[in-house]
Design an enzyme around this catalytic site. Structure first.
Site, PDB file in Angstrom:
ATOM      1  CG  ASP A 128      -2.030   0.911   1.228  1.00  0.00           C
ATOM      2  OD1 ASP A 128      -1.910   1.941   0.551  1.00  0.00           O
ATOM      3  OD2 ASP A 128      -3.040   0.677   1.901  1.00  0.00           O
ATOM      4  CG  PHE A 165     -11.928  -0.433   1.906  1.00  0.00           C
ATOM      5  CD1 PHE A 165     -12.008   0.519   2.896  1.00  0.00           C
ATOM      6  CD2 PHE A 165     -11.516  -1.717   2.257  1.00  0.00           C
ATOM      7  CE1 PHE A 165     -11.691   0.207   4.214  1.00  0.00           C
ATOM      8  CE2 PHE A 165     -11.192  -2.039   3.569  1.00  0.00           C
ATOM      9  CZ  PHE A 165     -11.291  -1.076   4.549  1.00  0.00           C
TER      10      PHE A 165
HETATM   11  C1  PRP Z   1      -1.391  -4.891   5.442  1.00  0.00           C
HETATM   12  C2  PRP Z   1      -0.626  -5.779   4.470  1.00  0.00           C
HETATM   13  C3  PRP Z   1       0.784  -5.288   4.594  1.00  0.00           C
HETATM   14  C4  PRP Z   1       0.618  -3.826   4.944  1.00  0.00           C
HETATM   15  C5  PRP Z   1       0.861  -2.995   3.728  1.00  0.00           C
HETATM   16  O1  PRP Z   1      -1.342  -5.432   6.713  1.00  0.00           O
HETATM   17  O2  PRP Z   1      -0.743  -7.120   4.812  1.00  0.00           O
HETATM   18  O3  PRP Z   1       1.496  -5.965   5.599  1.00  0.00           O
HETATM   19  O4  PRP Z   1      -0.723  -3.628   5.390  1.00  0.00           O
HETATM   20  O5  PRP Z   1       0.692  -1.637   4.031  1.00  0.00           O
HETATM   21  P1  PRP Z   1       1.826  -0.549   3.748  1.00  0.00           P
HETATM   22  O6  PRP Z   1       2.377  -0.818   2.391  1.00  0.00           O
HETATM   23  O7  PRP Z   1       1.071   0.766   3.815  1.00  0.00           O
HETATM   24  O8  PRP Z   1       2.838  -0.631   4.826  1.00  0.00           O
HETATM   25  P2  PRP Z   1      -2.264  -4.904   7.904  1.00  0.00           P
HETATM   26  O9  PRP Z   1      -1.495  -3.945   8.752  1.00  0.00           O
HETATM   27  O10 PRP Z   1      -3.579  -4.414   7.355  1.00  0.00           O
HETATM   28  O11 PRP Z   1      -2.490  -6.192   8.777  1.00  0.00           O
HETATM   29  P3  PRP Z   1      -3.181  -7.589   8.381  1.00  0.00           P
HETATM   30  O12 PRP Z   1      -2.321  -8.217   7.316  1.00  0.00           O
HETATM   31  O13 PRP Z   1      -3.172  -8.368   9.645  1.00  0.00           O
HETATM   32  O14 PRP Z   1      -4.565  -7.289   7.861  1.00  0.00           O
END
Ligand code: PRP
Length: 187
Positions: A107, A156
């Site tokens: 992201d 989303f």
């Molecule tokens: C999500 C995804 C990545 C991170 C990416 O995890 O799995 O690890 O966000 O986001 P970034 O590029 O902005 O750093 P999340 O924190 O939502 O946890 P989850 O996997 O437990 O849902």
């Protein structure tokens, strides 16, 4: 869980089960070739990457070790701050190991960028990444993802590991949620 099970919450399907499978199968073939003579360690970032790890590893022909890390990226609302903390560390010593990080989504890119730096600091012999999804419009830092999956718009999305409020992770495709599901939610 399939789309029919959550039809009322879904705006549209972005990636079908078959499209996901195709991309992962293609990546597995390249990874098989690249790590032929290496003892690869697949490192999945919990929780979202679990589905991708299972799918990717099942398509690999080489023997792969697996490990897991739980990370938390603090920030306001859905914006990552880049201050990543370890909720649960991996159990393997990565010194001298060839690590392939498995992620569901890039992201902002801050989590993956931070984790790659950490593994280098810990002495990994090599650190690469497979990320099933990338949202280029949201990237804050450039991350060199050697095995990229699909680029998706800034919507989303849930399914195949991705959640909203811990739901929809076990959906077998990736879909955009109807705004009514999350509107009014400030988090
Ligand atoms: C999500 C995804 C990545 C991170 C990416 O995890 O799995 O690890 O966000 O986001 P970034 O590029 O902005 O750093 P999340 O924190 O939502 O946890 P989850 O996997 O437990 O849902």
């Amino acid at each position: 869980m399939q789309i029919a099970d959550v039809q009322d919450d879904i705006d549209r399907v972005l990636l079908t089960k078959e499209q996901i499978e195709k991309k992962i199968t293609e990546a597995a073939a390249v990874i098989d070739r690249d790590y032929k003579d290496k003892n690869v360690l697949l490192l999945a970032v919990l929780k979202g990457a679990v589905n991708t790890l299972v799918a990717l590893s099942s398509h690999l022909h080489l023997n792969a070790q697996m490990d897991f890390m739980s990370l938390s990226s603090y920030g306001s609302g859905s914006e990552s701050s880049g201050k990543v903390t370890i909720r649960q560390d991996m159990s393997v010593d990565v010194r001298g190991r060839h690590v392939l990080i498995v992620e569901d989504i890039v992201d902002s890119g801050l989590t993956l960028s931070w984790l790659m730096d950490l593994l280098h600091q810990r002495g990994a012999a090599s650190v690469e990444a497979f990320a099933l999804l990338n949202k280029p419009a949201r990237n804050k830092v450039h991350v060199d993802v050697k095995y990229p999956g699909y680029e998706i718009p800034d919507e989303f999305v849930v399914g195949f590991g991705l959640d909203y409020d811990e739901k929809y992770r076990n959906l077998d495709s990736i879909a955009a949620l109807k705004p009514k599901v999350y509107e009014g939610d400030q988090s």
